[in-house]
Design a protein around this motif. Structure first.
Motif, PDB file in Angstrom:
ATOM      1  N   UNK A 116      59.575  56.487  75.097  1.00 20.05           N
ATOM      2  CA  UNK A 116      59.522  57.231  74.028  1.00 20.05           C
ATOM      3  C   UNK A 116      58.515  56.730  72.925  1.00 20.05           C
ATOM      4  N   UNK A 117      58.341  55.490  72.689  1.00 18.26           N
ATOM      5  CA  UNK A 117      57.167  55.006  71.955  1.00 18.26           C
ATOM      6  C   UNK A 117      55.661  55.475  72.261  1.00 18.26           C
ATOM      7  N   UNK A 118      55.600  55.147  73.500  1.00 19.42           N
ATOM      8  CA  UNK A 118      54.424  55.494  74.079  1.00 19.42           C
ATOM      9  C   UNK A 118      54.137  56.836  74.064  1.00 19.42           C
ATOM     10  N   UNK A 119      55.018  57.797  74.539  1.00 16.15           N
ATOM     11  CA  UNK A 119      54.685  59.210  74.618  1.00 16.15           C
ATOM     12  C   UNK A 119      54.446  59.772  73.153  1.00 16.15           C
ATOM     13  N   UNK A 120      55.369  59.462  72.145  1.00 16.74           N
ATOM     14  CA  UNK A 120      54.944  59.911  70.852  1.00 16.74           C
ATOM     15  C   UNK A 120      53.617  59.384  70.249  1.00 16.74           C
ATOM     16  N   UNK A 121      53.786  58.113  70.421  1.00 23.13           N
ATOM     17  CA  UNK A 121      52.550  57.494  69.861  1.00 23.13           C
ATOM     18  C   UNK A 121      51.099  57.922  70.484  1.00 23.13           C
ATOM     19  N   UNK A 122      51.174  58.523  71.747  1.00 20.71           N
ATOM     20  CA  UNK A 122      50.096  59.064  72.127  1.00 20.71           C
ATOM     21  C   UNK A 122      49.719  60.476  71.840  1.00 20.71           C
ATOM     22  N   UNK A 123      50.397  61.129  70.869  1.00 21.02           N
ATOM     23  CA  UNK A 123      50.311  62.385  70.406  1.00 21.02           C
ATOM     24  C   UNK A 123      49.408  62.352  69.277  1.00 21.02           C
ATOM     25  N   UNK A 124      48.537  63.410  68.746  1.00 17.44           N
ATOM     26  CA  UNK A 124      47.816  63.347  67.785  1.00 17.44           C
ATOM     27  C   UNK A 124      48.706  63.694  66.523  1.00 17.44           C
ATOM     28  N   UNK A 125      48.202  63.257  65.400  1.00 15.56           N
ATOM     29  CA  UNK A 125      48.788  63.491  64.091  1.00 15.56           C
ATOM     30  C   UNK A 125      49.224  64.980  63.852  1.00 15.56           C
ATOM     31  N   UNK A 126      48.426  65.945  64.318  1.00 10.31           N
ATOM     32  CA  UNK A 126      48.439  67.253  64.274  1.00 10.31           C
ATOM     33  C   UNK A 126      49.700  67.675  65.279  1.00 10.31           C
ATOM     34  N   UNK A 127      49.704  67.313  66.508  1.00  8.90           N
ATOM     35  CA  UNK A 127      50.622  67.551  67.493  1.00  8.90           C
ATOM     36  C   UNK A 127      52.071  66.910  66.827  1.00  8.90           C
ATOM     37  N   UNK A 128      52.115  65.683  66.338  1.00 10.53           N
ATOM     38  CA  UNK A 128      53.238  65.408  65.861  1.00 10.53           C
ATOM     39  C   UNK A 128      53.837  66.185  64.576  1.00 10.53           C
ATOM     40  N   UNK A 129      52.991  66.768  63.686  1.00  7.70           N
ATOM     41  CA  UNK A 129      53.234  67.639  62.642  1.00  7.70           C
ATOM     42  C   UNK A 129      53.794  68.884  63.199  1.00  7.70           C
ATOM     43  N   UNK A 130      53.150  69.498  64.391  1.00  5.68           N
ATOM     44  CA  UNK A 130      53.541  70.748  65.056  1.00  5.68           C
ATOM     45  C   UNK A 130      54.935  70.527  65.326  1.00  5.68           C
ATOM     46  N   UNK A 131      55.561  69.357  65.645  1.00 10.30           N
ATOM     47  CA  UNK A 131      56.995  69.193  66.084  1.00 10.30           C
ATOM     48  C   UNK A 131      57.815  68.936  65.124  1.00 10.30           C
ATOM     49  N   UNK A 132      57.134  68.708  64.043  1.00  9.27           N
ATOM     50  CA  UNK A 132      58.070  68.236  62.635  1.00  9.27           C
ATOM     51  C   UNK A 132      58.387  66.852  62.518  1.00  9.27           C
ATOM     52  N   UNK A 133      57.271  66.024  63.059  1.00 13.32           N
ATOM     53  CA  UNK A 133      57.260  64.650  63.013  1.00 13.32           C
ATOM     54  C   UNK A 133      56.202  63.866  62.424  1.00 13.32           C
TER      55      UNK A 133
END
Length: 47
Positions: free
Chosen positions: A16-33
């Protein structure tokens, strides 16, 4: 607690850390994180 169960939970935490950590800030923002949310979310998987 069973060592195999602990190992599986730890692997799920790391995955989970690796998957979410690999996302860009924009992608995280798109899913509300945010980056600050990643550890809390991964910790929920570990519990």
């Amino acid at each position: 607690m069973n060592p195999i169960h602990i190992a599986k939970k730890w692997l799920a935490y790391r995955r989970t850390m690796n998957e979410l950590g690999g996302l860009s800030n924009q992608a995280l923002n798109d899913i509300g994180l945010t980056r600050y949310d990643i550890r809390d979310i991964a910790a929920r998987v570990y519990r």
